[in-house]
Scaffold this active site. Structure first.
Site, PDB file in Angstrom:
ATOM      1  N   ASP A  14       2.223   5.696   5.347  1.00 58.02           N
ATOM      2  CA  ASP A  14       1.446   4.622   5.974  1.00 58.02           C
ATOM      3  C   ASP A  14       1.839   4.581   7.444  1.00 58.02           C
ATOM      4  O   ASP A  14       2.815   5.237   7.854  1.00 58.02           O
ATOM      5  CB  ASP A  14       1.755   3.273   5.296  1.00 58.02           C
ATOM      6  CG  ASP A  14       0.996   2.113   5.922  1.00 58.02           C
ATOM      7  OD1 ASP A  14      -0.205   2.281   6.234  1.00 58.02           O
ATOM      8  OD2 ASP A  14       1.581   1.032   6.121  1.00 58.02           O
ATOM      9  N   SER A  15       1.146   3.757   8.209  1.00 57.14           N
ATOM     10  CA  SER A  15       1.540   3.570   9.604  1.00 57.14           C
ATOM     11  C   SER A  15       2.841   2.777   9.702  1.00 57.14           C
ATOM     12  O   SER A  15       3.451   2.750  10.757  1.00 57.14           O
ATOM     13  CB  SER A  15       0.434   2.819  10.350  1.00 57.14           C
ATOM     14  OG  SER A  15       0.324   1.514   9.836  1.00 57.14           O
ATOM     15  N   CYS A  77      -2.536   4.093   3.099  1.00 60.27           N
ATOM     16  CA  CYS A  77      -3.059   3.480   4.325  1.00 60.27           C
ATOM     17  C   CYS A  77      -4.577   3.539   4.246  1.00 60.27           C
ATOM     18  O   CYS A  77      -5.152   4.633   4.157  1.00 60.27           O
ATOM     19  CB  CYS A  77      -2.563   4.262   5.537  1.00 60.27           C
ATOM     20  SG  CYS A  77      -3.286   3.716   7.092  1.00 60.27           S
ATOM     21  N   GLU A 156       4.311  -6.586  10.471  1.00 63.82           N
ATOM     22  CA  GLU A 156       5.346  -5.685  11.023  1.00 63.82           C
ATOM     23  C   GLU A 156       6.458  -6.482  11.708  1.00 63.82           C
ATOM     24  O   GLU A 156       7.571  -5.997  11.862  1.00 63.82           O
ATOM     25  CB  GLU A 156       4.723  -4.660  11.986  1.00 63.82           C
ATOM     26  CG  GLU A 156       3.887  -3.579  11.299  1.00 63.82           C
ATOM     27  CD  GLU A 156       4.708  -2.569  10.482  1.00 63.82           C
ATOM     28  OE1 GLU A 156       5.856  -2.281  10.840  1.00 63.82           O
ATOM     29  OE2 GLU A 156       4.180  -2.076   9.456  1.00 63.82           O
ATOM     30  N   CYS A 188      -6.297  -3.192   3.421  1.00 63.50           N
ATOM     31  CA  CYS A 188      -5.192  -2.708   4.266  1.00 63.50           C
ATOM     32  C   CYS A 188      -3.934  -2.950   3.443  1.00 63.50           C
ATOM     33  O   CYS A 188      -3.759  -4.037   2.876  1.00 63.50           O
ATOM     34  CB  CYS A 188      -5.139  -3.496   5.569  1.00 63.50           C
ATOM     35  SG  CYS A 188      -3.649  -3.161   6.538  1.00 63.50           S
ATOM     36  N   HIS A 190      -1.014  -3.501   4.225  1.00 69.71           N
ATOM     37  CA  HIS A 190      -0.113  -4.554   4.701  1.00 69.71           C
ATOM     38  C   HIS A 190      -0.478  -5.927   4.114  1.00 69.71           C
ATOM     39  O   HIS A 190       0.366  -6.823   4.057  1.00 69.71           O
ATOM     40  CB  HIS A 190      -0.192  -4.682   6.229  1.00 69.71           C
ATOM     41  CG  HIS A 190       0.550  -3.628   6.989  1.00 69.71           C
ATOM     42  ND1 HIS A 190       0.136  -2.323   7.052  1.00 69.71           N
ATOM     43  CD2 HIS A 190       1.679  -3.707   7.739  1.00 69.71           C
ATOM     44  CE1 HIS A 190       0.978  -1.628   7.825  1.00 69.71           C
ATOM     45  NE2 HIS A 190       1.921  -2.452   8.244  1.00 69.71           N
TER      46      HIS A 190
HETATM   47  N1  DGL Z   1      -1.557  -0.363   6.305  1.00 67.33           N
HETATM   48  C1  DGL Z   1      -2.580   0.362   6.946  1.00 67.33           C
HETATM   49  C2  DGL Z   1      -3.913   0.211   6.315  1.00 67.33           C
HETATM   50  O1  DGL Z   1      -3.925   0.125   5.098  1.00 67.33           O
HETATM   51  C3  DGL Z   1      -2.505   0.542   8.412  1.00 67.33           C
HETATM   52  C4  DGL Z   1      -2.701  -0.622   9.271  1.00 67.33           C
HETATM   53  C5  DGL Z   1      -2.560  -0.290  10.723  1.00 67.33           C
HETATM   54  O2  DGL Z   1      -1.680   0.489  11.078  1.00 67.33           O
HETATM   55  O3  DGL Z   1      -3.357  -0.812  11.512  1.00 67.33           O
HETATM   56  O4  DGL Z   1      -4.938   0.213   6.933  1.00 67.33           O
END
Ligand code: DGL
Length: 268
Positions: A14-15, A77, A156, A188, A190
Protein backbone atom coordinates in the site's frame (compact mmCIF):
# COMPACT_ATOMS: atom_id res chain seq x y z
CA UNK A 1 11.47 -12.64 -9.60
CA UNK A 2 8.11 -13.99 -8.54
CA UNK A 3 7.90 -17.75 -8.05
CA UNK A 4 5.40 -20.60 -8.06
CA UNK A 5 6.99 -22.19 -4.98
CA UNK A 6 4.18 -22.72 -2.38
CA UNK A 7 6.68 -22.08 0.45
CA UNK A 8 7.40 -18.56 -0.82
CA UNK A 9 5.88 -15.52 0.89
CA UNK A 10 2.93 -13.40 -0.26
CA UNK A 11 3.69 -9.77 -1.08
CA UNK A 12 1.26 -7.09 0.15
CA UNK A 13 1.63 -3.37 -0.49
CA UNK A 14 0.00 0.00 0.00
CA UNK A 15 1.08 3.62 -0.02
CA UNK A 16 1.27 3.44 3.77
CA UNK A 17 -0.61 2.17 6.78
CA UNK A 18 -3.91 1.43 5.07
CA UNK A 19 -2.84 -1.89 3.63
CA UNK A 20 -2.43 -3.15 7.17
CA UNK A 21 -6.24 -3.38 7.33
CA UNK A 22 -5.99 -5.93 4.51
CA UNK A 23 -2.93 -7.63 5.97
CA UNK A 24 -4.81 -8.08 9.26
CA UNK A 25 -7.59 -10.01 7.50
CA UNK A 26 -4.95 -12.02 5.62
CA UNK A 27 -3.20 -12.92 8.88
CA UNK A 28 -6.41 -14.42 10.28
CA UNK A 29 -7.40 -16.14 7.03
CA UNK A 30 -3.94 -17.61 6.28
CA UNK A 31 -2.30 -18.78 9.52
CA UNK A 32 0.44 -20.77 7.79
CA UNK A 33 1.62 -18.26 5.21
CA UNK A 34 4.62 -15.94 5.19
CA UNK A 35 4.05 -12.31 4.23
CA UNK A 36 6.21 -9.41 3.10
CA UNK A 37 4.50 -6.01 3.55
CA UNK A 38 5.62 -2.79 1.91
CA UNK A 39 4.25 0.64 2.85
CA UNK A 40 5.49 3.38 0.52
CA UNK A 41 5.16 5.91 3.33
CA UNK A 42 7.62 8.38 1.80
CA UNK A 43 5.33 8.93 -1.19
CA UNK A 44 1.89 8.65 0.44
CA UNK A 45 -0.75 9.80 -0.42
CA UNK A 46 -1.02 8.22 -3.85
CA UNK A 47 -4.64 9.28 -4.22
CA UNK A 48 -3.92 12.89 -5.15
CA UNK A 49 -1.39 11.93 -7.84
CA UNK A 50 -1.82 11.58 -11.60
CA UNK A 51 -2.61 8.25 -13.29
CA UNK A 52 0.91 7.81 -14.68
CA UNK A 53 2.52 8.52 -11.29
CA UNK A 54 0.24 6.04 -9.52
CA UNK A 55 1.02 3.45 -12.17
CA UNK A 56 4.76 3.96 -11.75
CA UNK A 57 4.61 3.87 -7.95
CA UNK A 58 2.46 0.71 -8.04
CA UNK A 59 4.93 -1.02 -10.35
CA UNK A 60 7.85 0.10 -8.13
CA UNK A 61 6.18 -1.53 -5.11
CA UNK A 62 5.42 -4.73 -7.03
CA UNK A 63 9.03 -4.91 -8.29
CA UNK A 64 10.35 -4.51 -4.75
CA UNK A 65 8.18 -7.41 -3.56
CA UNK A 66 9.08 -9.53 -6.58
CA UNK A 67 12.68 -9.06 -5.43
CA UNK A 68 11.63 -11.01 -2.32
CA UNK A 69 10.52 -13.90 -4.54
CA UNK A 70 6.86 -13.76 -3.64
CA UNK A 71 4.31 -16.24 -5.00
CA UNK A 72 1.38 -13.79 -5.00
CA UNK A 73 0.89 -10.02 -4.99
CA UNK A 74 -1.89 -8.41 -2.97
CA UNK A 75 -2.43 -4.82 -4.04
CA UNK A 76 -3.82 -3.56 -0.72
CA UNK A 77 -4.42 -0.13 -2.19
CA UNK A 78 -7.56 0.90 -4.04
CA UNK A 79 -5.81 3.72 -5.83
CA UNK A 80 -3.27 1.36 -7.40
CA UNK A 81 -5.95 -1.31 -7.94
CA UNK A 82 -8.03 1.26 -9.81
CA UNK A 83 -5.17 2.60 -11.95
CA UNK A 84 -2.54 -0.10 -12.40
CA UNK A 85 -3.89 -3.59 -11.64
CA UNK A 86 -3.74 -4.69 -15.28
CA UNK A 87 -0.20 -3.36 -15.69
CA UNK A 88 0.92 -5.33 -12.63
CA UNK A 89 -0.89 -8.46 -13.85
CA UNK A 90 0.84 -8.15 -17.22
CA UNK A 91 4.29 -7.66 -15.75
CA UNK A 92 4.32 -10.37 -13.05
CA UNK A 93 3.72 -14.05 -13.63
CA UNK A 94 1.86 -14.77 -10.37
CA UNK A 95 -1.67 -14.26 -9.05
CA UNK A 96 -2.40 -10.57 -8.39
CA UNK A 97 -5.29 -9.72 -6.07
CA UNK A 98 -6.73 -6.20 -6.08
CA UNK A 99 -9.32 -4.55 -3.86
CA UNK A 100 -12.01 -3.34 -6.24
CA UNK A 101 -13.82 -6.53 -7.31
CA UNK A 102 -13.90 -7.99 -3.76
CA UNK A 103 -15.39 -4.73 -2.41
CA UNK A 104 -18.02 -4.60 -5.16
CA UNK A 105 -19.08 -8.24 -4.57
CA UNK A 106 -19.50 -7.51 -0.86
CA UNK A 107 -21.58 -4.37 -1.50
CA UNK A 108 -23.86 -6.26 -3.92
CA UNK A 109 -24.56 -8.77 -1.15
CA UNK A 110 -25.38 -6.26 1.60
CA UNK A 111 -27.49 -3.62 -0.15
CA UNK A 112 -31.27 -3.72 0.10
CA UNK A 113 -32.20 -0.44 -1.58
CA UNK A 114 -29.54 -0.51 -4.36
CA UNK A 115 -28.39 2.98 -3.37
CA UNK A 116 -24.63 2.63 -2.99
CA UNK A 117 -22.24 5.16 -1.56
CA UNK A 118 -18.58 4.95 -2.58
CA UNK A 119 -15.83 6.92 -0.91
CA UNK A 120 -12.21 6.89 -2.00
CA UNK A 121 -9.24 8.98 -2.94
CA UNK A 122 -9.52 11.60 -5.68
CA UNK A 123 -7.80 9.29 -8.16
CA UNK A 124 -9.98 6.28 -7.34
CA UNK A 125 -13.23 8.22 -7.62
CA UNK A 126 -12.13 10.09 -10.77
CA UNK A 127 -11.15 6.76 -12.38
CA UNK A 128 -14.81 5.64 -12.03
CA UNK A 129 -13.96 1.98 -11.50
CA UNK A 130 -16.48 1.46 -8.68
CA UNK A 131 -19.22 3.40 -10.42
CA UNK A 132 -18.80 1.29 -13.59
CA UNK A 133 -18.46 -2.00 -11.71
CA UNK A 134 -21.57 -1.49 -9.58
CA UNK A 135 -23.80 -0.39 -12.45
CA UNK A 136 -22.57 -3.27 -14.64
CA UNK A 137 -23.33 -5.83 -11.92
CA UNK A 138 -26.60 -4.32 -10.65
CA UNK A 139 -28.85 -2.69 -13.26
CA UNK A 140 -30.88 -1.09 -10.45
CA UNK A 141 -27.81 0.51 -8.89
CA UNK A 142 -27.73 4.17 -8.03
CA UNK A 143 -24.19 5.11 -7.13
CA UNK A 144 -23.19 8.18 -5.13
CA UNK A 145 -19.42 8.57 -5.22
CA UNK A 146 -17.38 11.04 -3.19
CA UNK A 147 -13.66 11.77 -3.17
CA UNK A 148 -12.35 12.29 0.36
CA UNK A 149 -8.74 13.50 0.07
CA UNK A 150 -8.28 14.50 3.72
CA UNK A 151 -8.93 11.08 5.23
CA UNK A 152 -5.59 9.45 4.28
CA UNK A 153 -3.40 12.22 5.77
CA UNK A 154 -5.49 12.09 8.97
CA UNK A 155 -4.96 8.33 9.32
CA UNK A 156 -1.25 8.57 8.48
CA UNK A 157 -0.99 11.07 11.35
CA UNK A 158 -2.78 8.63 13.66
CA UNK A 159 -5.88 10.85 13.88
CA UNK A 160 -8.93 8.58 13.72
CA UNK A 161 -11.28 10.26 16.22
CA UNK A 162 -11.99 13.64 17.80
CA UNK A 163 -13.57 16.86 16.66
CA UNK A 164 -11.40 17.49 13.58
CA UNK A 165 -12.15 13.99 12.28
CA UNK A 166 -15.86 14.49 13.01
CA UNK A 167 -15.90 17.73 11.02
CA UNK A 168 -14.17 16.14 8.04
CA UNK A 169 -16.52 13.15 8.17
CA UNK A 170 -19.51 15.49 8.05
CA UNK A 171 -17.95 17.52 5.22
CA UNK A 172 -17.62 14.45 3.02
CA UNK A 173 -20.52 12.32 4.14
CA UNK A 174 -23.41 14.79 4.41
CA UNK A 175 -24.42 14.29 0.79
CA UNK A 176 -24.24 10.49 1.03
CA UNK A 177 -26.44 10.59 4.10
CA UNK A 178 -28.90 12.87 2.29
CA UNK A 179 -28.89 10.46 -0.69
CA UNK A 180 -30.17 7.69 1.65
CA UNK A 181 -27.55 5.14 0.67
CA UNK A 182 -27.82 1.91 2.69
CA UNK A 183 -24.23 0.79 2.09
CA UNK A 184 -20.98 2.66 1.61
CA UNK A 185 -17.93 1.07 0.01
CA UNK A 186 -14.82 2.18 1.87
CA UNK A 187 -12.88 2.46 -1.38
CA UNK A 188 -9.54 3.10 0.30
CA UNK A 189 -7.80 0.70 2.63
CA UNK A 190 -7.07 3.49 5.11
CA UNK A 191 -10.76 4.14 5.73
CA UNK A 192 -11.63 1.16 7.97
CA UNK A 193 -9.50 2.92 10.58
CA UNK A 194 -12.11 5.71 10.56
CA UNK A 195 -15.07 3.31 10.67
CA UNK A 196 -16.05 4.34 14.20
CA UNK A 197 -16.34 7.99 13.18
CA UNK A 198 -18.24 7.09 9.98
CA UNK A 199 -20.74 4.87 11.77
CA UNK A 200 -21.30 7.44 14.53
CA UNK A 201 -22.21 10.04 11.89
CA UNK A 202 -24.27 7.78 9.61
CA UNK A 203 -26.10 5.75 12.23
CA UNK A 204 -26.67 2.00 12.40
CA UNK A 205 -28.78 1.63 9.24
CA UNK A 206 -25.87 2.20 6.87
CA UNK A 207 -23.51 -0.74 6.31
CA UNK A 208 -19.84 0.08 5.82
CA UNK A 209 -18.26 -2.20 3.23
CA UNK A 210 -14.52 -2.74 3.63
CA UNK A 211 -12.69 -4.89 1.12
CA UNK A 212 -10.25 -6.56 3.54
CA UNK A 213 -12.03 -9.84 4.38
CA UNK A 214 -13.12 -10.31 0.76
CA UNK A 215 -9.56 -9.69 -0.46
CA UNK A 216 -8.25 -12.29 2.00
CA UNK A 217 -10.92 -14.76 0.84
CA UNK A 218 -9.97 -14.15 -2.81
CA UNK A 219 -6.32 -14.78 -1.93
CA UNK A 220 -7.16 -18.06 -0.16
CA UNK A 221 -9.20 -19.14 -3.18
CA UNK A 222 -6.21 -18.52 -5.48
CA UNK A 223 -3.76 -20.28 -3.15
CA UNK A 224 -5.97 -23.39 -3.13
CA UNK A 225 -5.28 -23.74 -6.84
CA UNK A 226 -1.79 -25.04 -5.97
CA UNK A 227 0.08 -22.41 -3.98
CA UNK A 228 -1.02 -23.08 -0.37
CA UNK A 229 1.82 -22.88 2.16
CA UNK A 230 2.55 -25.96 4.25
CA UNK A 231 0.01 -26.43 7.02
CA UNK A 232 2.70 -26.90 9.69
CA UNK A 233 4.56 -23.75 8.61
CA UNK A 234 4.68 -20.80 11.01
CA UNK A 235 3.18 -17.47 9.97
CA UNK A 236 5.75 -14.69 9.59
CA UNK A 237 5.59 -11.08 8.40
CA UNK A 238 8.47 -8.90 7.26
CA UNK A 239 7.67 -5.17 7.06
CA UNK A 240 9.32 -2.56 4.87
CA UNK A 241 8.63 1.17 4.65
CA UNK A 242 10.13 3.98 2.59
CA UNK A 243 9.93 6.61 5.38
CA UNK A 244 10.51 6.54 9.15
CA UNK A 245 10.10 2.99 10.42
CA UNK A 246 9.47 3.78 14.11
CA UNK A 247 6.41 5.92 13.34
CA UNK A 248 4.95 3.12 11.22
CA UNK A 249 5.65 0.51 13.92
CA UNK A 250 3.91 2.61 16.57
CA UNK A 251 0.82 3.41 14.50
CA UNK A 252 0.51 -0.20 13.34
CA UNK A 253 0.40 -1.28 16.97
CA UNK A 254 -1.88 1.47 18.32
CA UNK A 255 -4.33 1.76 15.41
CA UNK A 256 -4.47 -1.87 14.30
CA UNK A 257 -3.30 -3.80 17.32
CA UNK A 258 -0.75 -5.66 15.19
CA UNK A 259 2.04 -6.70 17.52
CA UNK A 260 5.70 -7.03 16.71
CA UNK A 261 5.99 -4.65 13.74
CA UNK A 262 9.66 -3.78 13.28
CA UNK A 263 9.75 -2.28 9.83
CA UNK A 264 12.96 -1.90 7.87
CA UNK A 265 13.55 1.29 5.90
CA UNK A 266 14.10 0.84 2.16
CA UNK A 267 14.49 3.13 -0.83
CA UNK A 268 12.55 2.00 -3.87
N1 DGL B 1 -4.81 3.15 0.99
C1 DGL B 1 -4.76 3.53 -0.36
C2 DGL B 1 -6.03 3.28 -1.10
O1 DGL B 1 -6.64 2.27 -0.80
C3 DGL B 1 -3.94 4.70 -0.74
C4 DGL B 1 -4.38 6.03 -0.31
C5 DGL B 1 -3.43 7.10 -0.73
O2 DGL B 1 -2.22 6.89 -0.67
O3 DGL B 1 -3.91 8.17 -1.14
O4 DGL B 1 -6.42 3.99 -1.98
Amino acid sequence: MVTNNPDAPIGVFDSGLGGLTVLKSCLSAMPHERFVYLGDTARTPYGSKAHETIRRYGLDCAHFLAGHEVKMLIVACNTVSAHALEDIEKEFDCPVIGTVDPAISTALRVTKNHRYGVIGTEATIAGGVYQRGLTAADPAAQVFAKACPLFVPLVEQGMVSGSIVEQVVELYMAELKAARVDSIILGCTHYPLLAGAFQAYLGPDVTLVACSDAVAAAAVHELRLGLLGHSEGAQTVEYFVTDAADKFDGLGATLLGIKGIHATHVDL
